[in-house]
Design a protein around this motif. Structure first.
Motif, PDB file in Angstrom:
ATOM      1  N   GLU A  75       0.839  -1.186   0.000  1.00  0.00           N
ATOM      2  CA  GLU A  75       0.000   0.000   0.000  1.00  0.00           C
ATOM      3  C   GLU A  75       0.880   1.243   0.000  1.00  0.00           C
ATOM      4  O   GLU A  75       2.032   1.199   0.403  1.00  0.00           O
ATOM      5  CB  GLU A  75      -0.942  -0.016   1.207  1.00  0.00           C
ATOM      6  N   ALA A  76       0.308   2.355  -0.444  1.00  0.00           N
ATOM      7  CA  ALA A  76       1.075   3.594  -0.585  1.00  0.00           C
ATOM      8  C   ALA A  76       1.129   4.328   0.753  1.00  0.00           C
ATOM      9  O   ALA A  76       0.554   5.410   0.930  1.00  0.00           O
ATOM     10  CB  ALA A  76       0.471   4.481  -1.667  1.00  0.00           C
ATOM     11  N   ARG A  77       1.804   3.716   1.709  1.00  0.00           N
ATOM     12  CA  ARG A  77       2.031   4.350   3.007  1.00  0.00           C
ATOM     13  C   ARG A  77       3.359   3.847   3.547  1.00  0.00           C
ATOM     14  O   ARG A  77       3.824   2.758   3.193  1.00  0.00           O
ATOM     15  CB  ARG A  77       0.897   4.039   3.995  1.00  0.00           C
ATOM     16  N   GLY A  78       3.989   4.650   4.393  1.00  0.00           N
ATOM     17  CA  GLY A  78       5.297   4.275   4.911  1.00  0.00           C
ATOM     18  C   GLY A  78       5.408   4.526   6.402  1.00  0.00           C
ATOM     19  O   GLY A  78       4.620   5.256   7.001  1.00  0.00           O
ATOM     20  N   LEU A  79       6.426   3.896   6.984  1.00  0.00           N
ATOM     21  CA  LEU A  79       6.743   4.060   8.399  1.00  0.00           C
ATOM     22  C   LEU A  79       8.248   4.090   8.557  1.00  0.00           C
ATOM     23  O   LEU A  79       8.954   3.207   8.046  1.00  0.00           O
ATOM     24  CB  LEU A  79       6.173   2.906   9.218  1.00  0.00           C
ATOM     25  N   VAL A  80       8.761   5.084   9.241  1.00  0.00           N
ATOM     26  CA  VAL A  80      10.168   5.131   9.635  1.00  0.00           C
ATOM     27  C   VAL A  80      10.225   4.675  11.093  1.00  0.00           C
ATOM     28  O   VAL A  80       9.573   5.259  11.964  1.00  0.00           O
ATOM     29  CB  VAL A  80      10.742   6.549   9.463  1.00  0.00           C
ATOM     30  N   SER A 141      10.729   9.974   3.005  1.00  0.00           N
ATOM     31  CA  SER A 141       9.482  10.614   2.578  1.00  0.00           C
ATOM     32  C   SER A 141       9.634  11.416   1.292  1.00  0.00           C
ATOM     33  O   SER A 141       8.620  11.850   0.719  1.00  0.00           O
ATOM     34  CB  SER A 141       8.941  11.515   3.691  1.00  0.00           C
ATOM     35  N   THR A 142      10.855  11.587   0.809  1.00  0.00           N
ATOM     36  CA  THR A 142      11.066  12.345  -0.430  1.00  0.00           C
ATOM     37  C   THR A 142      11.723  11.508  -1.525  1.00  0.00           C
ATOM     38  O   THR A 142      12.046  12.040  -2.588  1.00  0.00           O
ATOM     39  CB  THR A 142      11.941  13.589  -0.163  1.00  0.00           C
ATOM     40  N   SER A 149       4.994  10.239  -4.628  1.00  0.00           N
ATOM     41  CA  SER A 149       5.007  11.550  -3.984  1.00  0.00           C
ATOM     42  C   SER A 149       3.670  11.819  -3.293  1.00  0.00           C
ATOM     43  O   SER A 149       2.605  11.551  -3.840  1.00  0.00           O
ATOM     44  CB  SER A 149       5.283  12.638  -5.025  1.00  0.00           C
ATOM     45  N   GLY A 150       3.743  12.325  -2.070  1.00  0.00           N
ATOM     46  CA  GLY A 150       2.539  12.634  -1.327  1.00  0.00           C
ATOM     47  C   GLY A 150       1.992  11.504  -0.494  1.00  0.00           C
ATOM     48  O   GLY A 150       1.013  11.690   0.233  1.00  0.00           O
ATOM     49  N   ALA A 151       2.610  10.323  -0.551  1.00  0.00           N
ATOM     50  CA  ALA A 151       2.153   9.204   0.269  1.00  0.00           C
ATOM     51  C   ALA A 151       2.384   9.535   1.748  1.00  0.00           C
ATOM     52  O   ALA A 151       3.362  10.193   2.105  1.00  0.00           O
ATOM     53  CB  ALA A 151       2.902   7.926  -0.106  1.00  0.00           C
TER      54      ALA A 151
END
Length: 312
Positions: A75-80, A141-142, A149-151
């Motif tokens: 899915e178009a989401r992330g976690l650091v 995130s970039t 972009s924008g996720a």
């Protein structure tokens, strides 16, 4: 004492071990400690697509490990994500880093970036680990190769890693590019650590010292992290700073943890600041329960984290 059964059965391994925050542990002590936190029998972490990268940072490159799910649609989401280790230990292969990243990628479909921030050894102090985490978040995130972009990108961590996650979340808020959510497990956010209720103090007195964060050990560890900086320095101990304007924040707290009063104060202060808080109090768990692969209460915490991540 009512520790979860899987760990109560292992207490004999560590009953006579000293407080590891007060003196360097021996190799034998480390081996016994690792047996206590060994995986639950039969557990196997999820598979993941794993890549090694480096994020550019003000103190040099920051190694990161990227996890993507393989057994479900990404899915178009992330976690650091940041592991713990009292600011002096921990690494990308420990369960609190590797297993947590695999589980969250599998459960949520997110791309998880685990950060190998610099530890406070050999003269390293705040803000170096904080800057490393900030640099890793900005890179993740970039970087278009990771997500469109924008996720949305969330930030999270455990113990000392939770300190870094919340401090960087405050900095990102102040920079006008907030994280989508904050995920914290048994966070280190106050100096000094607030004193617990008489009931909590009595409950902790029966725990082996190696599982404790006593006033003496936290004083040493916090001073080592801060170096010459006061605890009130912005972002250093984020529970002492501004909490308004943060995104939805998940906070997992352990019943058998000297840091529980700090976490409870953080939850109360977040709510008073208007932040949407999801609180997870884990009965019977000691500090660091995410470091036991396959522990049922740890897997429940990871599912709760994933729920928040998917809504971010």
């Amino acid at each position: 004492m009512t520790l979860v059964a899987e760990l109560a059965a292992r207490l004999a391994l560590i009953d006579d071990m000293p407080d590891m925050g007060a003196a360097p542990p021996s190799p034998e002590d480390i081996a016994r400690f690792e047996k206590f936190f060994a995986p639950v029998g039969g557990y196997r972490p999820p598979d993941a697509l794993v890549e090694e990268h480096e994020a550019p940072g003000p103190h040099g490159p920051v190694p990161v490990r990227v996890y993507r799910p393989v057994d479900r649609a990404p899915e178009a989401r992330g976690l650091v994500w940041m592991h713990g280790g009292a600011f002096v230990g921990g690494h990308l292969d420990m369960p609190e880093a590797d297993v947590v990243a695999r589980e969250l990628a599998h459960l949520s479909g997110a791309t998880v970036v685990s950060v190998d921030y610099r530890l406070c050894n050999g003269g390293v102090h705040f803000p170096v680990p904080h800057d490393d985490v900030h640099a890793a978040f900005v890179w993740a995130s970039t970087t278009s190769a990771l997500l469109p972009s924008g996720a949305p990108w969330a930030i999270g961590g455990a113990s000392a890693g939770a300190n870094l996650a919340l401090g960087v979340a405050q900095r990102l808020r102040d920079e006008g590019r907030p994280a989508s959510a904050v995920l914290l497990a048994y966070p280190v956010v106050h100096d000094p650590v607030p004193t617990g209720s008489p009931e909590q103090v009595a409950r902790m007195a029966d725990l082996p010292r190696v599982l404790r964060f006593t006033a003496e050990s936290t004083f040493f560890l916090n001073r080592n992290y801060l170096g010459p900086h006061p605890a009130t320095t912005p972002y250093a101990f984020p529970g002492l700073g501004r909490l308004d304007g943060l995104p939805t924040t998940f906070v997992s707290l352990c019943e058998y943890d000297d840091l529980l009063p700090s976490g409870e104060r953080l939850v109360a202060d977040l709510r008073a600041s208007g932040v949407d808080v999801v609180e997870d109090v884990v009965a019977g768990a000691p500090h660091g329960h995410l470091n036991v692969p396959g522990l049922p209460v740890a897997r429940a915490t990871l599912r709760a984290m994933s729920d928040v991540l998917q809504r971010a």
